[in-house]
Design an enzyme around this catalytic site. Structure first.
Site, mmCIF file in Angstrom:
data_model
loop_
_atom_site.group_PDB
_atom_site.id
_atom_site.type_symbol
_atom_site.label_atom_id
_atom_site.label_comp_id
_atom_site.label_asym_id
_atom_site.label_seq_id
_atom_site.Cartn_x
_atom_site.Cartn_y
_atom_site.Cartn_z
ATOM 1 N N GLY A 133 -11.090 54.839 -84.171
ATOM 2 C CA GLY A 133 -11.203 54.048 -85.396
ATOM 3 C C GLY A 133 -10.933 52.580 -85.196
ATOM 4 C CB ALA A 134 -9.093 50.533 -83.454
ATOM 5 C CB THR A 162 -14.415 50.861 -68.212
ATOM 6 O OG1 THR A 162 -15.380 50.580 -69.236
ATOM 7 C CG2 THR A 162 -15.070 50.693 -66.846
ATOM 8 C CB ILE A 338 -45.357 44.299 -66.685
ATOM 9 C CG1 ILE A 338 -45.348 43.096 -67.642
ATOM 10 C CG2 ILE A 338 -46.148 43.964 -65.419
ATOM 11 C CD1 ILE A 338 -44.596 41.885 -67.117
ATOM 12 C CG HIS A 339 -43.739 48.145 -63.414
ATOM 13 N ND1 HIS A 339 -43.114 46.930 -63.630
ATOM 14 C CD2 HIS A 339 -43.808 48.299 -62.063
ATOM 15 C CE1 HIS A 339 -42.809 46.381 -62.471
ATOM 16 N NE2 HIS A 339 -43.219 47.181 -61.508
ATOM 17 N N GLY A 341 -47.156 53.205 -67.439
ATOM 18 C CA GLY A 341 -46.622 54.552 -67.304
ATOM 19 C C GLY A 341 -45.656 54.693 -66.135
ATOM 20 C CD GLU A 364 -15.376 44.066 -71.674
ATOM 21 O OE1 GLU A 364 -14.642 43.312 -72.345
ATOM 22 O OE2 GLU A 364 -14.934 44.881 -70.844
#
Length: 390
Positions: A133-134, A162, A338-339, A341, A364
């Site tokens: 909750g924070a 992390t 651009i690539h 599929g 962050e």
């Protein structure tokens, strides 16, 4: 005259790190992709330690660690530049020899137990303030620490931590005076894992592997308080703010690597008898990406420069972080487009970067929090427009 050039020594350091990344780290990329497809960790701690040992042998240890602790103390600007180099690969590698900045606020005995072993790679830490909750509102933490004789007893839960699954000790923030709250009622504790806290992995769409930490009547000696009781919320803000400019720095390296992939592909992929790079639709995507990368680069280096000069860098870092997170997501989206599929397949690492870079807009400090900070600083007159050189 404004001089943007690097010194000869700085260029040598940058080029040596670039060589190290290309020769020692990038060759592991296919292994990382195979490991992740198999559901295994991208890179084991043994491999990471081996890479860090090679880097240390080459002279790269503790990039921003004070020399008295065996570090290079390169400063914020060079640290940002080297983060750009490390960002050119998706292998989750970082140079060793560093520790969380707030550990330098420890007393002499705590430094020997926590700071020095962390710098040497003998211990692994994590920083725990975020709760279910924070998140963005760190002042709303609910984890409690209650005095019991010569100890403190901690109860609560932290989330999205992390390194929480790998750490053997945690810097955990808990409320010690509910009436005072963030203004004198939050304390930081150094808590070893064997004191009783537990961690659980949190699955995510990318390769970030955060943890949920649970504190159930975890008893901590009073000697493990970091700083002063009730007077350390500023340590949390210092930890959160210290590396904010490093996030866009690493994103710059990733974006440049991907843009080069797009440029190379646009030269060899033919459509309707021409390389797709001949078409304006592709050219504009490439041009826009270059402009955004360069913009982020200078915003990031400016924030790092302010840190290095001992100036207040919070506003500049928020701008760099917001811009960098948006830039990285726009660039990876264009590169995937651009690539075509192939960009969407797991044969190329683009889709992996796509998932990984999405995180930049959340952790962050979310985009929304950065915008709130930037706007508030302007509205309250903490910063002013046109303040170059101040």
């Amino acid at each position: 005259m404004v001089d943007f050039s690097l010194s000869i020594e700085e260029r040598q350091i940058r080029d040596t790190v670039r060589t190290f990344i290309s020769k020692e780290v990038m060759p592991l990329e296919q292994d990382v992709l195979r490991n992740e497809r198999a559901g295994a960790p991208a890179i084991t701690l043994d491999v990471l330690d081996e890479l860090r040992a090679k880097a240390r042998k080459a002279g790269f240890w503790g990039m921003n660690t004070p020399e008295e602790y065996g570090g290079m103390n390169l400063g914020a600007v060079m640290s940002a530049i080297l983060a750009m180099e490390a960002g050119r690969t998706f292998v989750p590698f970082s140079f060793g020899g560093s520790a969380d900045n707030i550990l330098y606020s420890a007393n002499d005995e705590q430094k020997q137990r926590y700071l020095v072993p962390t710098i040497e790679g003998e211990r692994r830490s994590c920083f725990a303030i975020t709760e279910p909750g924070a998140g963005s509102d760190a002042r709303n933490i609910r984890t409690r620490a209650v005095r019991d004789g010569g100890d403190w007893v901690i109860n609560g839960e932290k989330t999205f931590i992390t390194g929480g699954n790998e750490a053997d000790f945690v810097m955990v923030f808990a409320v010690t005076d509910p009436d005072a709250g963030a203004d004198g009622g939050v304390t930081c504790f150094l808590v070893d894992r064997d004191m009783g806290w537990k961690s659980e992995p949190i699955p995510t769409m990318g390769q970030w592997g955060p943890a949920a930490l649970v504190f159930d009547d975890v008893r901590v000696p009073a000697e493990n308080v970091l700083g002063e009781v009730g007077q350390v919320f500023h340590l949390a803000l210092r930890w959160i703010g210290q590396g904010r400019y490093m996030i866009p720095a690493r994103a710059i390296g990733s974006a440049e690597r991907m843009l080069q992939m797009a440029v190379d592909y646009a030269k060899v992929r033919y459509s309707m008898g021409h390389p797709i790079g001949d078409y304006q639709a592709i050219q504009w995507q490439i041009a826009d990406s270059q402009v955004e990368i360069e913009s982020t680069k200078w915003l990031t280096l400016y924030a790092a420069w302010r840190v290095q000069q001992g100036m207040d860098a919070r506003h500049a870092s928020s701008i760099a972080k917001l811009n960098g997170a948006l830039m990285a997501n726009q660039v990876v989206d264009r590169v995937l487009q651009i690539h075509g599929g192939m960009g969407y397949t797991k044969e190329l690492p683009i889709e992996r970067w796509y998932r990984e870079l999405r995180l930049l807009r959340i952790f962050e400090g979310t985009d929304e929090i950065q915008r709130r900070t930037i706007a508030r600083n302007l509205l309250k007159g903490h910063v002013r427009l046109g303040g170059i050189g101040e």
